[in-house]
Design a protein around this motif. Structure first.
Motif, mmCIF file in Angstrom:
data_model
loop_
_atom_site.group_PDB
_atom_site.id
_atom_site.type_symbol
_atom_site.label_atom_id
_atom_site.label_comp_id
_atom_site.label_asym_id
_atom_site.label_seq_id
_atom_site.Cartn_x
_atom_site.Cartn_y
_atom_site.Cartn_z
ATOM 1 N N GLU A 1 -3.313 -5.962 -3.207
ATOM 2 C CA GLU A 1 -2.588 -5.739 -4.454
ATOM 3 C C GLU A 1 -1.855 -6.980 -4.933
ATOM 4 O OE1 GLU A 1 -1.234 -2.087 -5.204
ATOM 5 O OE2 GLU A 1 -2.667 -1.164 -3.848
ATOM 6 N N GLN B 1 0.476 -6.547 1.400
ATOM 7 C CA GLN B 1 0.924 -5.740 0.266
ATOM 8 C C GLN B 1 2.410 -5.955 -0.030
ATOM 9 O OE1 GLN B 1 -0.238 -1.611 0.512
ATOM 10 N NE2 GLN B 1 0.340 -1.228 -1.588
ATOM 11 N N ILE C 1 -9.090 8.278 8.708
ATOM 12 C CA ILE C 1 -8.738 7.894 7.334
ATOM 13 C C ILE C 1 -10.015 7.816 6.483
ATOM 14 C CG2 ILE C 1 -7.562 6.188 5.924
ATOM 15 C CD1 ILE C 1 -5.701 7.283 7.977
ATOM 16 N N SER D 1 -4.204 5.895 -4.444
ATOM 17 C CA SER D 1 -3.167 5.509 -3.491
ATOM 18 C C SER D 1 -3.296 6.328 -2.206
ATOM 19 C CB SER D 1 -1.802 5.739 -4.130
ATOM 20 O OG SER D 1 -0.805 5.369 -3.238
ATOM 21 N N GLY D 2 -3.199 5.648 -1.084
ATOM 22 C CA GLY D 2 -3.233 6.345 0.204
ATOM 23 C C GLY D 2 -4.621 6.649 0.727
ATOM 24 N N CYS D 3 -5.665 6.110 0.077
ATOM 25 C CA CYS D 3 -7.012 6.442 0.543
ATOM 26 C C CYS D 3 -7.451 5.549 1.695
ATOM 27 C CB CYS D 3 -8.004 6.348 -0.610
ATOM 28 S SG CYS D 3 -8.228 4.675 -1.177
ATOM 29 N N GLY D 4 -6.710 4.512 2.002
ATOM 30 C CA GLY D 4 -7.065 3.703 3.170
ATOM 31 C C GLY D 4 -7.515 2.292 2.831
ATOM 32 N N LYS D 5 -7.146 1.784 1.651
ATOM 33 C CA LYS D 5 -7.570 0.434 1.273
ATOM 34 C C LYS D 5 -6.917 -0.617 2.163
ATOM 35 C CE LYS D 5 -5.937 0.974 -2.879
ATOM 36 N NZ LYS D 5 -5.408 2.342 -2.739
ATOM 37 N N SER D 6 -5.602 -0.492 2.310
ATOM 38 C CA SER D 6 -4.910 -1.470 3.167
ATOM 39 C C SER D 6 -5.407 -1.357 4.591
ATOM 40 C CB SER D 6 -3.404 -1.238 3.140
ATOM 41 O OG SER D 6 -2.917 -1.361 1.838
ATOM 42 N N THR D 7 -5.672 -0.132 5.029
ATOM 43 C CA THR D 7 -6.171 0.061 6.390
ATOM 44 C C THR D 7 -7.521 -0.622 6.562
ATOM 45 O OG1 THR D 7 -5.049 2.184 6.351
ATOM 46 C CG2 THR D 7 -6.583 1.807 8.145
ATOM 47 N N HIS E 1 -5.798 -1.756 -7.873
ATOM 48 C CA HIS E 1 -6.221 -0.740 -8.817
ATOM 49 C C HIS E 1 -5.845 -1.109 -10.242
ATOM 50 C CE1 HIS E 1 -3.252 1.432 -5.973
ATOM 51 N NE2 HIS E 1 -2.625 0.487 -6.585
ATOM 52 N N TYR F 1 -6.153 6.599 12.621
ATOM 53 C CA TYR F 1 -4.889 6.418 13.334
ATOM 54 C C TYR F 1 -4.825 7.547 14.348
ATOM 55 C CZ TYR F 1 -3.223 3.021 9.935
ATOM 56 O OH TYR F 1 -3.064 1.910 9.158
HETATM 57 N N1 ATP Z 1 0.678 3.391 11.039
HETATM 58 C C1 ATP Z 1 0.111 4.521 10.570
HETATM 59 N N2 ATP Z 1 0.024 5.633 11.338
HETATM 60 C C2 ATP Z 1 -0.557 6.757 10.870
HETATM 61 N N3 ATP Z 1 -1.083 6.868 9.648
HETATM 62 C C3 ATP Z 1 -1.036 5.809 8.837
HETATM 63 C C4 ATP Z 1 -0.427 4.578 9.246
HETATM 64 N N4 ATP Z 1 -0.521 3.687 8.235
HETATM 65 C C5 ATP Z 1 -1.148 4.336 7.237
HETATM 66 N N5 ATP Z 1 -1.454 5.613 7.589
HETATM 67 C C6 ATP Z 1 -2.155 6.587 6.766
HETATM 68 O O1 ATP Z 1 -3.365 6.016 6.369
HETATM 69 C C7 ATP Z 1 -3.668 6.374 5.040
HETATM 70 C C8 ATP Z 1 -4.090 5.143 4.301
HETATM 71 O O2 ATP Z 1 -3.030 4.227 4.236
HETATM 72 P P1 ATP Z 1 -3.202 2.836 3.506
HETATM 73 O O3 ATP Z 1 -1.944 2.086 3.654
HETATM 74 O O4 ATP Z 1 -4.435 2.195 3.985
HETATM 75 O O5 ATP Z 1 -3.389 3.311 2.001
HETATM 76 P P2 ATP Z 1 -3.747 2.463 0.712
HETATM 77 O O6 ATP Z 1 -5.076 2.906 0.255
HETATM 78 O O7 ATP Z 1 -3.567 1.015 0.967
HETATM 79 O O8 ATP Z 1 -2.673 2.981 -0.311
HETATM 80 P P3 ATP Z 1 -1.839 2.175 -1.448
HETATM 81 O O9 ATP Z 1 -2.751 1.969 -2.588
HETATM 82 O O10 ATP Z 1 -0.765 3.135 -1.792
HETATM 83 O O11 ATP Z 1 -1.352 0.921 -0.828
HETATM 84 C C9 ATP Z 1 -2.461 7.062 4.477
HETATM 85 O O12 ATP Z 1 -2.782 8.421 4.329
HETATM 86 C C10 ATP Z 1 -1.389 6.900 5.511
HETATM 87 O O13 ATP Z 1 -0.697 8.120 5.663
#
Ligand code: ATP
Ligand code: MG
Lengths: 377, 260
Positions: B173, B95, B26, B46-52, B206, B21
């Motif tokens: 999820e 999600q 990420i 959580s927050g490691c970037g799976k959704s990304t 997870h 981002y």
């Molecule tokens: N629009 C955005 N702008 C900047 N950073 C972002 C944005 N969206 C997500 N992030 C960052 O990207 C990282 C990964 O986010 P993501 O949503 O992919 O996590 P995740 O692995 O799906 O977590 P979870 O299991 O909690 O859903 C997070 O650290 C978040 O702070």
């Protein structure tokens, strides 16, 4: 793609019907209607057992499942034995999965017909309820204001500052444009008439008094209703959708104090300033017409305006604008808090916030006009 | 089953993918392959970037570096029209459900069908109620998303994702917010969709129980090193992985590696 979906029948003996499915059974290619099978069931001699033959069945997807489900519904009230063994294994399992959770029947969602009278009655009841709700909302807002005056309201100062900026400084460009043009228009309309008597100097009086007493406050209020009132409704509406308001309530924070109060304060503070600013810019618009078109000098126009407008007129405009500010803030917040929980409900809330605000502004302005006339201000 | 013959055909290939981002990276250097007809799990804290990562695979976010291939075709190098054609073969569960709040559940499922098929309104209604029945929501056709529970919204989102019988299903999820029995039914459904319709399924999750029940293959993203630290079948990873983080994750932190 493989051939079209085909449906054929076979009666190896008197009591058995074999349904043959061949070709590709996909939604996108269209699948035969199950009514052919129903017709076959009606035929003599009566069928007691149904089997499926899918040896030549090609690709399939939801299309096949839809066909089979309709068949199942057809079989439900018949004395036939269905042998699903011949069907693709996956299809049978998917159908079982679909039937795993029984249909919910008592959901209260049946198509209810309401008569015209019932509809009218319903509307009246809604109108009464929504008036009551509005009155309660105004009451709660007053209590919140009271709490603020006693210094006990819980709200965030930083948010108040942000809203003040949002509905103060950031509104200046549009307020400038509109009030300048309104001043200009007033001057034009007046000039045409007054020139006939050689009294064009009174354009300054006309523009000055009209802007200060009426148009400055009114224009600022209408702009803020469209700009800020709608924004308030959309913000609070979205917060309702996201359960943010519920989250505040469960924390014991009153949404009235936390959300509505700062918005109301911001508009009470900013509207009089915007009104004064609009007065000034409107008079500038009149000045432009006076000096540019009517051969009045700048000094003459200025002196004429100063002579015409007195402090009472300015005070009246400022007081009105503060009241309009409260109206805009209250209708924006009220509609936002009443919003339903969907995207279109938020849109409806924003629209009705603007409509409510403008109606109240005009009605209040009329009341002011009558009252000031009676008491002679 | 038809799936076995094509088992080793690569369906999605992610190559040297770096996700960011702005300047905030990420994850970097992700490379893995999802085979056709496979259930592939993206896991990690959580927050490691799976959704990304999922957003990069479904075309919502452009990679900072690297590529995503569908079959042989480079998704992000293709022009917009090609990309949209490919995206039509995806079904996505977001999600947060992401149901359209001003439409009923039936209308939510029906919209993709109305847009991309020539079905009659009657057939569309049939398909919509079949899909809703598959996720255990028979009878809720006329409900609005705000009138059902969070878990039900999740399942309705799933029904919408399946509407067009997509080749590839992406689930973010899917079982979060479901009771154990519904979650189990959902796992069955995922396997069933894979087996009977031959869909490739990519799941972000997870939930350990469901990971072990459905996964053929998986990738593990690590937030600290910002890259993937393991690829493979989760059961194998649990039993054989040398990496303490992977091992801890897959055993809910209950046991440590024999050597530790
Ligand atoms: N629009 C955005 N702008 C900047 N950073 C972002 C944005 N969206 C997500 N992030 C960052 O990207 C990282 C990964 O986010 P993501 O949503 O992919 O996590 P995740 O692995 O799906 O977590 P979870 O299991 O909690 O859903 C997070 O650290 C978040 O702070
Ligand atoms: Mg996520």
């Amino acid at each position: 793609m493989a051939s079209q979906a085909q449906l054929s029948f076979d009666r190896p003996d008197n009591r058995t019907l074999i349904v043959r499915l061949a070709g590709s059974w996909r939604v996108a290619d269209g699948v035969p209607s199950p009514s052919a099978v129903q017709d076959e069931l009606e035929s003599d001699p009566p069928v007691e057992c149904i089997r499926f033959d899918t040896q030549n069945l090609g690709a399939w997807d939801t299309g096949l499942l839809i066909f089979l489900r309709k068949l199942q519904d057809g079989f439900a009230n018949r004395q036939v034995e269905v042998d699903a063994g011949g069907l693709p294994e996956g299809a049978g399992r998917l159908l079982n999965l679909a039937a795993a959770v029984p249909e919910k029947k008592d959901t209260g969602k049946g198509a209810k017909r309401t008569s015209f009278l019932a509809m009218v009655g319903g509307e009246v009841i809604t109108a009464v309820a929504s008036t009551a709700e509005m009155v309660r909302f105004i009451g709660e807002a007053t209590i919140a204001l009271g709490a603020f005056l006693r210094g006990r309201a819980s709200y965030r100062r930083s948010e108040l500052m942000l809203i003040i900026q949002e509905c103060g400084a950031q509104a200046l460009p549009i307020v400038s444009l509109i009030s300048f043009l309104v001043g200009l228009i007033l001057a034009f309309v007046g000039a045409v008439q007054l020139m006939q008597f050689g009294a064009q100097i009174y354009v300054a009086d006309l523009v000055g008094i009209a802007m200060v007493r009426e148009m400055g406050a009114m224009m600022a209020a209408i702009i803020m209703a469209g700009r800020t009132g709608a924004a308030f409704a959309a913000q609070l509406g979205t917060m309702t959708v996201n359960e943010e308001i519920d989250a505040l309530k469960t924390l014991g924070i009153s949404p009235m104090e936390f959300l509505v109060l700062p918005r109301m304060l911001a508009l009470i503070l900013m509207m009089p300033l915007l009104c004064l600013y609009a007065d000034l810019v409107g008079m500038l618009g009149g000045l432009l017409v006076g000096v540019g078109m009517l051969d009045i000098t700048f000094v003459e126009y200025f002196n004429q305006t100063v002579g015409a407008v007195d402090l009472n007129d300015i005070a009246l405009g400022v007081v009105k604008s503060a009241v309009f500010g409260v109206l805009v803030a209250l209708s924006g917040c009220l509609r936002g808090m009443q919003s339903g929980r969907s995207a279109s409900a938020v849109g409806v809330a924003a629209t009705s916030a603007v409509v409510t605000a403008i109606v109240f502004i005009i009605v209040t302005d009329a009341i002011f006009a009558v009252v000031t006339n009676i008491i002679g201000v | 089953m038809a799936v076995d013959a094509t088992k080793q055909e690569a369906h999605i290939t992610v190559r040297n993918l770096t996700m960011a981002y702005g300047d905030f990276v990420i994850q970097r250097d992700l490379s893995f392959t999802v085979n056709r007809g496979e259930v592939f799990i993206i896991m990690g804290g959580s927050g490691c970037g799976k959704s990304t990562l999922m957003r990069h695979m479904i075309g919502l976010k452009t990679p900072a570096k690297g590529e995503v291939l569908y079959g042989e075709k480079d998704f992000w190098a293709a022009d917009l029209e090609d990309r949209q054609r490919m995206m039509r073969h995806f079904g996505v569960l977001y999600q947060s459900g992401a149901l359209w709040s001003s439409m009923t559940l039936a209308e939510n499922v029906a919209l993709p069908l109305e847009e991309y098929t020539d079905l009659s309104p009657n057939d569309i209604r049939e398909v919509a109620s079949l899909k809703l029945a598959l996720v255990g929501l028979a009878g809720f056709e006329e409900f609005y998303p705000s009138e059902i529970s969070g878990g039900m919204q999740k399942r309705a989102g799933l029904a919408r994702a399946m509407a067009l019988d997509p080749d590839i299903l992406f689930f973010d999820e899917p079982s979060a917010g479901l009771d154990p029995i519904s979650a189990r039914l959902l796992d069955d459904l995922i396997l069933e969709l894979r087996d009977s319709l031959g869909a490739t399924v990519v799941v972000v999750t997870h939930e350990l129980a469901s990971i072990f029940a459905i996964a053929d293959n998986s990738v593990f993203l690590d937030p600290e090193t910002r890259t993937m630290i393991a690829v493979g079948n989760p059961k194998t990873l649990r039993d054989e992985s040398e990496d303490p983080k992977v091992h801890r994750f897959l055993t809910r932190g209950e046991s440590t590696l024999p050597g530790e």
